[in-house]
Structures are given as C-alpha cells and as structure tokens.
Design a protein around this motif. Sequence first.
Motif, short mmCIF file in Angstrom:
data_model
loop_
_atom_site.label_atom_id
_atom_site.label_comp_id
_atom_site.label_asym_id
_atom_site.label_seq_id
_atom_site.Cartn_x
_atom_site.Cartn_y
_atom_site.Cartn_z
N SER A 222 38.98 -25.22 -6.74
CA SER A 222 38.49 -26.30 -5.88
C SER A 222 37.53 -25.71 -4.86
O SER A 222 37.87 -24.75 -4.16
CB SER A 222 39.65 -26.97 -5.14
OG SER A 222 40.72 -27.31 -6.00
N GLY A 223 36.35 -26.28 -4.75
CA GLY A 223 35.39 -25.82 -3.76
C GLY A 223 35.76 -26.31 -2.36
O GLY A 223 36.35 -27.38 -2.19
N VAL A 224 35.41 -25.50 -1.37
CA VAL A 224 35.64 -25.84 0.05
C VAL A 224 34.28 -26.12 0.68
O VAL A 224 33.35 -25.34 0.52
CB VAL A 224 36.34 -24.69 0.78
CG1 VAL A 224 36.52 -25.01 2.26
CG2 VAL A 224 37.68 -24.38 0.12
N ASN A 225 34.19 -27.24 1.41
CA ASN A 225 32.92 -27.64 1.99
C ASN A 225 33.09 -28.09 3.44
O ASN A 225 34.18 -28.45 3.87
CB ASN A 225 32.31 -28.77 1.17
CG ASN A 225 31.90 -28.31 -0.21
OD1 ASN A 225 30.86 -27.68 -0.39
ND2 ASN A 225 32.72 -28.62 -1.21
N ARG A 226 31.99 -28.08 4.18
CA ARG A 226 32.02 -28.50 5.58
C ARG A 226 32.59 -29.91 5.76
O ARG A 226 33.34 -30.15 6.72
CB ARG A 226 30.61 -28.41 6.16
CG ARG A 226 30.52 -28.62 7.65
CD ARG A 226 31.06 -27.46 8.46
NE ARG A 226 30.39 -26.21 8.20
CZ ARG A 226 30.59 -25.09 8.90
NH1 ARG A 226 31.45 -25.09 9.91
NH2 ARG A 226 29.97 -23.97 8.59
N LEU B 216 36.06 -32.10 -2.47
CA LEU B 216 34.99 -32.90 -3.06
C LEU B 216 34.44 -32.31 -4.35
O LEU B 216 33.52 -32.90 -4.94
CB LEU B 216 33.84 -33.04 -2.05
CG LEU B 216 34.22 -33.67 -0.70
CD1 LEU B 216 33.01 -33.69 0.23
CD2 LEU B 216 34.75 -35.08 -0.89
N GLU B 217 34.99 -31.19 -4.81
CA GLU B 217 34.49 -30.60 -6.06
C GLU B 217 35.58 -29.77 -6.71
O GLU B 217 36.36 -29.11 -6.03
CB GLU B 217 33.24 -29.76 -5.80
CG GLU B 217 33.46 -28.60 -4.85
CD GLU B 217 32.18 -27.86 -4.49
OE1 GLU B 217 31.15 -28.06 -5.14
OE2 GLU B 217 32.24 -27.04 -3.54
N VAL B 218 35.62 -29.84 -8.04
CA VAL B 218 36.64 -29.13 -8.80
C VAL B 218 36.03 -28.58 -10.07
O VAL B 218 34.97 -29.02 -10.53
CB VAL B 218 37.83 -30.04 -9.17
CG1 VAL B 218 38.54 -30.56 -7.93
CG2 VAL B 218 37.38 -31.20 -10.06
N ALA B 219 36.75 -27.64 -10.67
CA ALA B 219 36.44 -27.18 -12.02
C ALA B 219 37.75 -27.00 -12.76
O ALA B 219 38.77 -26.63 -12.18
CB ALA B 219 35.66 -25.87 -12.00
N SER C 146 32.15 -24.01 -7.33
CA SER C 146 31.28 -23.88 -6.15
C SER C 146 29.98 -24.67 -6.29
O SER C 146 29.18 -24.70 -5.35
CB SER C 146 30.94 -22.40 -5.92
OG SER C 146 29.96 -21.95 -6.85
N LEU C 147 29.77 -25.32 -7.42
CA LEU C 147 28.48 -25.92 -7.70
C LEU C 147 28.29 -27.38 -7.26
O LEU C 147 27.29 -27.70 -6.61
CB LEU C 147 28.17 -25.83 -9.21
CG LEU C 147 28.13 -24.44 -9.84
CD1 LEU C 147 27.90 -24.57 -11.35
CD2 LEU C 147 27.05 -23.60 -9.21
N GLU D 105 29.14 -30.00 -5.13
CA GLU D 105 28.82 -30.60 -3.83
C GLU D 105 27.45 -30.17 -3.33
O GLU D 105 26.64 -30.99 -2.92
CB GLU D 105 29.91 -30.28 -2.81
CG GLU D 105 29.58 -30.69 -1.38
CD GLU D 105 29.51 -32.19 -1.15
OE1 GLU D 105 29.05 -32.59 -0.06
OE2 GLU D 105 29.90 -32.96 -2.05
N THR D 106 27.17 -28.88 -3.37
CA THR D 106 25.89 -28.42 -2.84
C THR D 106 24.74 -28.74 -3.78
O THR D 106 23.65 -29.10 -3.34
CB THR D 106 25.92 -26.92 -2.53
OG1 THR D 106 26.25 -26.18 -3.70
CG2 THR D 106 26.93 -26.60 -1.44
N PHE D 107 24.95 -28.63 -5.08
CA PHE D 107 23.86 -28.91 -6.02
C PHE D 107 23.49 -30.39 -6.02
O PHE D 107 22.31 -30.74 -6.04
CB PHE D 107 24.23 -28.42 -7.42
CG PHE D 107 23.96 -26.95 -7.62
CD1 PHE D 107 22.94 -26.50 -8.43
CD2 PHE D 107 24.74 -25.99 -6.98
CE1 PHE D 107 22.69 -25.15 -8.61
CE2 PHE D 107 24.50 -24.63 -7.13
CZ PHE D 107 23.47 -24.21 -7.96
N PHE D 108 24.49 -31.28 -6.01
CA PHE D 108 24.20 -32.71 -5.91
C PHE D 108 23.46 -33.00 -4.61
O PHE D 108 22.50 -33.78 -4.59
CB PHE D 108 25.49 -33.53 -5.95
CG PHE D 108 26.02 -33.83 -7.33
CD1 PHE D 108 26.07 -35.13 -7.80
CD2 PHE D 108 26.53 -32.83 -8.15
CE1 PHE D 108 26.60 -35.43 -9.05
CE2 PHE D 108 27.06 -33.10 -9.40
CZ PHE D 108 27.09 -34.42 -9.85
N THR D 109 23.93 -32.42 -3.51
CA THR D 109 23.34 -32.69 -2.19
C THR D 109 21.90 -32.21 -2.12
O THR D 109 21.01 -32.93 -1.65
CB THR D 109 24.18 -32.03 -1.09
OG1 THR D 109 25.50 -32.59 -1.09
CG2 THR D 109 23.56 -32.25 0.27
#
Length: 329
Positions: A37-41, A63-66, A122-123, A125-129
């Motif tokens: 699971s990704g960790v985000n701000r 907000l993101e998983v693999a 890790s992809l 949330e940041t890649f969509f944003t």
Amino acid sequence: MQAVEISSFGAPEVLRLGERAMPVAAEGEVLIRVSASGVNRPDVLQRTGNYPVPPGASDIPGLEVAGVVASGDEAAMAAAGLKVGDRVCALVAGGGYAQWCVAPVGQCLPVPEGLDDIAAASLPETFFTVWSNVFDRARLQAGETLLIQGGTSGIGVTAIQMAKALGASVIATAGSDDKCAACLALGADHAINYKTQDFVATVADLTGGQGVNVVLDMVAGAYVAREIDCLAEDGRLVIIAVQGGVKAEFNAGMVLRKRLTITGSTLRPRPIAFKAAIAQALRERVWPLLAQGHIKPVVHQVFPASEAAAAHALMESNRHIGKLVLTWA
C-alpha cells in the motif's frame, strides 16, 4: 482482514492495526488481495482530520495498492482485459491500508513488466495526479520548461521523470543540497535549493529572463505571487496542494499582461469515469516508459503495515526522497 485504522484524529500514533470485515466487490469493481500500500500526503491530512473521506468511500486510509485480482465483476474485467490472478496496481478513494481492497476496474492498471508489488504500489496516486495536472490541465508540451516545487516529494520525483521522458525541460526546487543532487540524478536539468537561493531570480537566470511555461505548485500561499513572476507569457500555474496556506495575494495585472492561467485540482473526489480516462492515458503513454526503464519508481523506505505510524512520522519530517510503502505479510 487486518487494516490500519485511524483511532482518532491526531499524531501518527493514532494509527492502529485492527480487524475489519473484508470488502465485497460491487458492479464494476474488483477485489484485490493487497501486497503493498502506498503512503501519501493526503493520508496524513486524513489522519489529522483535514481531509474528509468522500461520500461512499472507506474510512480506512490509503489511496493506492498493488496485489492480485481475487474476484470481481466478470463482464467489467473482461472488457478491461483483466482476469482473476492478474497482478495490478490501483488508485482507490480509500481503503488502501488493508489486506484486501476493492477498486473500480477502470482505475486498475497492470503491474508494469519488471516491477515488484512494492514498486507498483508507489505508482498510482502520484502518476494519476501528475498526468491529470501537468499534462491535461497545464498542457505541458515537449520543448517547454516545467518548474516543480518540491522535487524530491513523491509527486516531485514522478513529475521530473515523466516530464523529461516526454520531452520537456525541468527545473526543480528542494530544501537541501543533497535533495537538489537527487533531483539532478533523476533527470532534472537544474535544481534550486530554496533555503539558500531565491528561486525567482534563479529561474530568471536559467531561462534568460523568459520564465517557465508551467509551474507545479504544492505550496500555494505566498508562493503564488512569486510563481507568477517565474512564468513566461501564456504560462500555466497548477496548484495541487496548499501546504503554505490557502490565501494568496498576487499582481493580477501581471496575469493579464502575460496571459497566464492559474488552475488546480484535487483527484480523490472526482468521478470514476474521470480517473479511468487518466488510467487509459497512462497505460498508453507512460506504462511503456516504465516497462522500458525510462521512468523508475523511487521508493525511499518500506514499512510493515503494523508500522504505519512510523511511515507517517517520516513523511511529516520531510526527510524522505520519493515514496513510502507499507507491506502486508
């Protein structure tokens, strides 16, 4: 299943590993057995009570998983070219800090060839944003210059690499010489230590007084006026976070004279169809670059899910470069 819960709003220690009922995939969804699971701000903001959960979303942060597709809407999966057993990463509106998570089929992407689940988590949330804001809203083109505020954040390391891979020049700011060196190693053409340099003057020097075409801003507040000074004619400022405050005072006459565009967005509450369109663009334009190694995930540290509080503490310290990821045994 196990899940990381917010026991009350507050410091990282309010995060607790608890037991929850497994979610069930509804129409148009898949159930994912989560590996990472990704960790985000935004997770930090939710934990502190400053980012309300959208209606209908899980109150579990993340907000993101693999992981692996375990079940789901067979017709929707077939239409998307997915099947049970596929490795995917997904953007979700909540529920990512758990051993099982449901996701809309349209927000799932195959794990790029050669990546493990930690890298894949890790992809999204940041890649969509970055795609939505830098390329869709701000219309960054090959040959233009992008200024990224916070080049070693999760967003920053993604934006540097994506912009460079798609033909733009990049100037990044960071808060230390070591972080500036990291930005350059990721491909940035120039890096500015905003603690020791005036980024407005430095941008002017680097661009021969012309300014940059696009600014990606995660600060807002007093930065907005200075970023307007950094922009070239017909430049675009896109605001995606307000770490420096929600109010800004700036020279509106400069906006008129230089024909500037000031825009911004949040991703989490947007409709599934909107996010699915971003996923399709990423699959066509960016996923091949990941598979070919032209863009690489930047994972700073991996934590067991039981240590989610430590991950949040590290994120709030701003000592990291890139992404933080939780893993599930």
